[in-house]
Design a protein around this motif. Structure first.
Motif, PDB file in Angstrom:
ATOM      1  N   SER A 101       0.688  -1.314  -0.082  1.00 12.39           N
ATOM      2  CA  SER A 101       0.171  -0.060   0.068  1.00 12.39           C
ATOM      3  C   SER A 101       0.784   1.198  -0.015  1.00 12.39           C
ATOM      4  O   SER A 101       1.800   1.349   0.601  1.00 12.39           O
ATOM      5  CB  SER A 101      -0.967  -0.074   1.185  1.00 12.39           C
ATOM      6  OG  SER A 101      -0.168   0.141   2.377  1.00 12.39           O
TER       7      SER A 101
ATOM      8  N   ASN B  30      -5.632  -1.325  -2.354  1.00 14.06           N
ATOM      9  CA  ASN B  30      -4.943  -1.514  -1.075  1.00 14.06           C
ATOM     10  C   ASN B  30      -5.468  -0.768   0.052  1.00 14.06           C
ATOM     11  O   ASN B  30      -5.845  -1.062   1.122  1.00 14.06           O
ATOM     12  CB  ASN B  30      -3.433  -1.031  -1.130  1.00 14.06           C
ATOM     13  CG  ASN B  30      -2.825  -2.055  -2.036  1.00 14.06           C
ATOM     14  OD1 ASN B  30      -3.008  -3.053  -2.132  1.00 14.06           O
ATOM     15  ND2 ASN B  30      -2.069  -1.378  -3.230  1.00 14.06           N
ATOM     16  N   ASN B  31      -5.988   0.534  -0.188  1.00 15.44           N
ATOM     17  CA  ASN B  31      -6.764   1.383   0.696  1.00 15.44           C
ATOM     18  C   ASN B  31      -7.273   2.671  -0.107  1.00 15.44           C
ATOM     19  O   ASN B  31      -7.178   2.605  -1.152  1.00 15.44           O
ATOM     20  CB  ASN B  31      -5.571   2.037   1.659  1.00 15.44           C
ATOM     21  CG  ASN B  31      -4.480   3.011   0.907  1.00 15.44           C
ATOM     22  OD1 ASN B  31      -4.804   3.914   0.328  1.00 15.44           O
ATOM     23  ND2 ASN B  31      -3.027   2.484   1.130  1.00 15.44           N
ATOM     24  N   GLN B  33      -8.409   6.501   0.525  1.00 15.92           N
ATOM     25  CA  GLN B  33      -8.288   8.010   1.354  1.00 15.92           C
ATOM     26  C   GLN B  33      -9.086   8.778   0.967  1.00 15.92           C
ATOM     27  O   GLN B  33      -9.694   8.827   0.016  1.00 15.92           O
ATOM     28  CB  GLN B  33      -6.731   8.376   1.075  1.00 15.92           C
ATOM     29  CG  GLN B  33      -5.671   7.086   1.389  1.00 15.92           C
ATOM     30  CD  GLN B  33      -4.233   7.576   1.027  1.00 15.92           C
ATOM     31  OE1 GLN B  33      -4.017   8.800   1.408  1.00 15.92           O
ATOM     32  NE2 GLN B  33      -3.450   6.892   0.594  1.00 15.92           N
ATOM     33  N   ARG B  50      -8.034   0.816   5.119  1.00 15.65           N
ATOM     34  CA  ARG B  50      -7.232  -0.315   4.394  1.00 15.65           C
ATOM     35  C   ARG B  50      -8.287  -1.211   4.121  1.00 15.65           C
ATOM     36  O   ARG B  50      -9.360  -1.268   4.576  1.00 15.65           O
ATOM     37  CB  ARG B  50      -6.124  -0.751   5.185  1.00 15.65           C
ATOM     38  CG  ARG B  50      -5.080   0.110   5.726  1.00 15.65           C
ATOM     39  CD  ARG B  50      -4.026  -0.589   6.212  1.00 15.65           C
ATOM     40  NE  ARG B  50      -2.883   0.551   6.646  1.00 15.65           N
ATOM     41  CZ  ARG B  50      -2.206   1.269   5.830  1.00 15.65           C
ATOM     42  NH1 ARG B  50      -2.163   1.237   4.509  1.00 15.65           N
ATOM     43  NH2 ARG B  50      -1.368   1.924   6.378  1.00 15.65           N
ATOM     44  N   SER B  51      -7.704  -2.020   2.890  1.00 17.54           N
ATOM     45  CA  SER B  51      -9.015  -2.788   2.294  1.00 17.54           C
ATOM     46  C   SER B  51      -9.417  -3.779   3.305  1.00 17.54           C
ATOM     47  O   SER B  51     -10.599  -4.251   3.107  1.00 17.54           O
ATOM     48  CB  SER B  51      -8.212  -3.548   1.017  1.00 17.54           C
ATOM     49  OG  SER B  51      -7.171  -4.264   1.486  1.00 17.54           O
ATOM     50  N   GLU B  53     -10.308  -3.313   6.451  1.00 19.03           N
ATOM     51  CA  GLU B  53     -10.924  -2.404   7.407  1.00 19.03           C
ATOM     52  C   GLU B  53     -12.409  -2.291   7.008  1.00 19.03           C
ATOM     53  O   GLU B  53     -12.362  -1.979   5.649  1.00 19.03           O
ATOM     54  CB  GLU B  53     -10.163  -1.222   7.956  1.00 19.03           C
ATOM     55  CG  GLU B  53      -8.801  -1.562   8.582  1.00 19.03           C
ATOM     56  CD  GLU B  53      -8.230  -0.330   8.988  1.00 19.03           C
ATOM     57  OE1 GLU B  53      -7.963   0.810   7.848  1.00 19.03           O
ATOM     58  OE2 GLU B  53      -7.728  -0.087  10.148  1.00 19.03           O
TER      59      GLU B  53
END
Lengths: 116, 113
Positions: A101, B30-31, B33, B50-51, B53
């Motif tokens: 990430s 991945n995440n 924001q 994040r993915s 969560e």
């Protein structure tokens, strides 16, 4: 602790000219990304520099080029300016992390480029 | 091209009300924001989720993520006039190896005093 800084704040150029924009990353960061934001739209990724190399590039023509210096600061160069290049150019810095990430990117205030 | 799309494009509410903005995206991430931008200036990072969560809180902000629907929402509770800004979601797609963010078109929030 200085954040991301960019210069100049505003710039006016005419079609066909060339322009150089500058960015200093946040202290402790060694990765710099550049984004173009047209009026009323979200930012679009131009490219990213790490260890003085272009690591990834977005869908922008070769007229857009960049450089990263040993002190991690970066320049964005645009040649043969077009009216459509008028936009806010944003620089973002981050620290490299292991995959998968992206670390949080911290943005500078931007450079407003107007092409007449 | 922009992967994310925010909804609504514009939102006007009274101070004290809650504001909810939604974001949809297209690829595996991945995440995700969220950023805020005041009057065409630089972006301020608000929160990263994040993915793996599903929900995250930060002060008056609450973010949810549904990877099965490829969507996220940002809730601002008890809004203030100072929250007036554009809000963008940005995704870090797995296919991009963590090197770039893809932004949506943003939601323009106006909070009336």
């Amino acid at each position: 602790d200085a954040g991301v800084t960019q210069s100049p704040t505003h710039l006016i150029k005419t079609r066909g000219q060339q322009v150089t924009l500058r960015c200093s990353p946040k202290s402790g960061h060694d990765t710099v990304s550049w984004y173009q934001q047209a009026l009323g739209q979200g930012p679009q990724f131009i490219f990213q520099y790490y260890e003085e190399e272009e690591r990834q590039r977005g869908n922008f023509p070769d007229r857009f080029s960049g450089h990263q210096f040993p002190n991690y600061s970066s320049e964005l160069n645009v040649n043969a300016l077009l009216l459509g290049d008028s936009a806010l150019y944003l620089c973002a810095s981050s620290s490299p992390t292991g995959l998968p990430s992206t670390d949080t990117q911290y943005f500078g205030p931007g450079t407003r480029l107007t092409v007449l | 091209s922009q992967q994310g799309e925010e909804d609504p494009q514009a939102l006007s509410i009274q101070e004290g009300e809650n504001a909810t903005m939604n974001c949809s995206y297209k690829t595996s991430i991945n995440n995700l924001q969220w950023y805020r931008q005041n009057s065409g200036r630089g972006l301020v990072h608000l929160i990263l989720i994040r993915s793996n969560e599903r929900e995250k809180h930060s002060g008056r902000l609450r973010v949810t993520l549904d990877t099965s629907k490829k969507s996220s929402s940002l809730l601002i509770t008890a809004s203030r006039a100072a929250d007036t800004a554009s809000y963008f979601c940005a995704t870090d797609a797995i296919e991009n190896a963590g090197n770039m963010l893809t932004f949506g078109g943003g939601t323009r929030l106006m909070v009336k005093p």
